[in-house]
Design an enzyme around this catalytic site. Sequence first.
Site, PDB file in Angstrom:
ATOM      1  N   SER A 102       3.985  -1.244  -1.094  1.00  0.00           N
ATOM      2  CA  SER A 102       4.465  -2.362  -1.915  1.00  0.00           C
ATOM      3  C   SER A 102       3.474  -2.733  -3.011  1.00  0.00           C
ATOM      4  O   SER A 102       3.522  -3.834  -3.545  1.00  0.00           O
ATOM      5  CB  SER A 102       4.757  -3.577  -1.033  1.00  0.00           C
ATOM      6  OG  SER A 102       3.624  -3.942  -0.277  1.00  0.00           O
ATOM      7  N   THR A 104      -0.125  -1.852  -2.717  1.00  0.00           N
ATOM      8  CA  THR A 104      -1.437  -2.114  -2.120  1.00  0.00           C
ATOM      9  C   THR A 104      -2.581  -1.589  -2.976  1.00  0.00           C
ATOM     10  O   THR A 104      -3.571  -2.297  -3.213  1.00  0.00           O
ATOM     11  CB  THR A 104      -1.517  -1.476  -0.723  1.00  0.00           C
ATOM     12  OG1 THR A 104      -0.367  -1.839   0.041  1.00  0.00           O
ATOM     13  CG2 THR A 104      -2.773  -1.929  -0.004  1.00  0.00           C
ATOM     14  N   THR A 105      -2.469  -0.353  -3.428  1.00  0.00           N
ATOM     15  CA  THR A 105      -3.545   0.258  -4.215  1.00  0.00           C
ATOM     16  C   THR A 105      -3.780  -0.525  -5.501  1.00  0.00           C
ATOM     17  O   THR A 105      -4.932  -0.768  -5.900  1.00  0.00           O
ATOM     18  CB  THR A 105      -3.199   1.720  -4.546  1.00  0.00           C
ATOM     19  OG1 THR A 105      -2.830   2.409  -3.346  1.00  0.00           O
ATOM     20  CG2 THR A 105      -4.377   2.426  -5.193  1.00  0.00           C
ATOM     21  N   HIS A 168      -2.383  -4.444   6.670  1.00  0.00           N
ATOM     22  CA  HIS A 168      -0.919  -4.435   6.677  1.00  0.00           C
ATOM     23  C   HIS A 168      -0.375  -5.345   7.781  1.00  0.00           C
ATOM     24  O   HIS A 168       0.839  -5.405   7.982  1.00  0.00           O
ATOM     25  CB  HIS A 168      -0.386  -3.016   6.899  1.00  0.00           C
ATOM     26  CG  HIS A 168      -0.526  -2.103   5.717  1.00  0.00           C
ATOM     27  ND1 HIS A 168      -0.305  -2.518   4.419  1.00  0.00           N
ATOM     28  CD2 HIS A 168      -0.843  -0.778   5.646  1.00  0.00           C
ATOM     29  CE1 HIS A 168      -0.490  -1.486   3.598  1.00  0.00           C
ATOM     30  NE2 HIS A 168      -0.818  -0.436   4.309  1.00  0.00           N
ATOM     31  N   ARG A 322       2.999   7.825  -7.213  1.00  0.00           N
ATOM     32  CA  ARG A 322       4.209   8.598  -7.476  1.00  0.00           C
ATOM     33  C   ARG A 322       4.803   8.175  -8.811  1.00  0.00           C
ATOM     34  O   ARG A 322       4.617   8.813  -9.822  1.00  0.00           O
ATOM     35  CB  ARG A 322       5.212   8.440  -6.321  1.00  0.00           C
ATOM     36  CG  ARG A 322       6.366   9.441  -6.364  1.00  0.00           C
ATOM     37  CD  ARG A 322       7.259   9.292  -5.138  1.00  0.00           C
ATOM     38  NE  ARG A 322       7.964   8.019  -5.141  1.00  0.00           N
ATOM     39  CZ  ARG A 322       9.144   7.811  -5.714  1.00  0.00           C
ATOM     40  NH1 ARG A 322       9.748   8.804  -6.348  1.00  0.00           N
ATOM     41  NH2 ARG A 322       9.726   6.627  -5.668  1.00  0.00           N
ATOM     42  N   GLY A 324       5.517   4.264  -9.507  1.00  0.00           N
ATOM     43  CA  GLY A 324       5.105   2.902  -9.823  1.00  0.00           C
ATOM     44  C   GLY A 324       6.107   2.155 -10.676  1.00  0.00           C
ATOM     45  O   GLY A 324       5.726   1.373 -11.546  1.00  0.00           O
TER      46      GLY A 324
END
Length: 359
Positions: A102, A104-105, A168, A322, A324
């Site tokens: 969702s 995170t990075t 998480h 991937r 975004g």
Amino acid sequence: MATSSMKSIPMAIPSFSMCHKLELLKEGKTRDVPKAEEDEGLSCEFQEMLDSLPKERGWRTRYLYLFQGFWCQAKEIQAIMSFQKHFQSLENDVVLATIPKSGTTWLKALTFTILNRHRFDPVASSTNHPLFTSNPHDLVPFFEYKLYANGDVPDLSGLASPRTFATHLPFGSLKETIEKPGVKVVYLCRNPFDTFISSWHYTNNIKSESVSPVLLDQAFDLYCRGVIGFGPFWEHMLGYWRESLKRPEKVFFLRYEDLKDDIETNLKRLATFLELPFTEEEERKGVVKAIAELCSFENLKKLEVNKSNKSIKNFENRFLFRKGEVSDWVNYLSPSQVERLSALVDDKLGGSGLTFRLS
């Protein structure tokens, strides 16, 4: 951020695989025992506890277990138990919380850069900024995948303040560990449609070799039944949403789609929540814009460290990036699936005030 040293909890009980082999030897059987990667290092006692839990087919491991009201893998339970037993929060700690896939990075990169902008100037940054040499997951470590993985108990005493962590975990399983005054939680969520598609792609890329790929229809049914890592997704979202309404000074709630729509405004809101607001001079110098550009999906994806290296549990960083985008789900879900998930979202989130932009 300083690197913490790690020490392992001694395992007095043989591993599950060894226990199983001993049982077979007693029965006169000497063949090799098939062993899944997810069983490695689990004690007999821990395996007995797992066997008592409800379980479902996993996405990237054989099983997901229902633990403390949410679904997770065996190794995650091991880490969570160690975290809940040993972690001691400090005033000024910052915890970044998300359900997987969702944003995170992105959240880690943004928060790290905001908190450390006086050490590493994002405007003047060249290749000396930590984001050029470290994946965001290395700069802001997970409780369950890094610090307390495999039941480890890390020494966090050398970390600079504010210590910044990620998880998480649903709020209910995190709450007791972050109740100390001054600890702040930032929660980022994403519309359930895109979260599902991103999760499906990611888990099939990193799944265990012993697990067959989960088909889209299979994954969708599991998702709608709440069976996904750290799900049900609606309970995960609502836990943080309600807490943010009750204690906005403690929990800051962000939507992925809002960040995509207006990143600079939301960066200012985030910095203010973290009690490090941008000054007028910083805004004139373009600090906010520089952070947005440095941490953008496009920039992070093209960095060499995110193309070839590994961070979370030895998974390749390239799988973290991937598309975004918002609304990629329209390329995958059938009309009947859209109808089912829409009805589920309306049923579970209706009346809460929590809504999402889907396109």
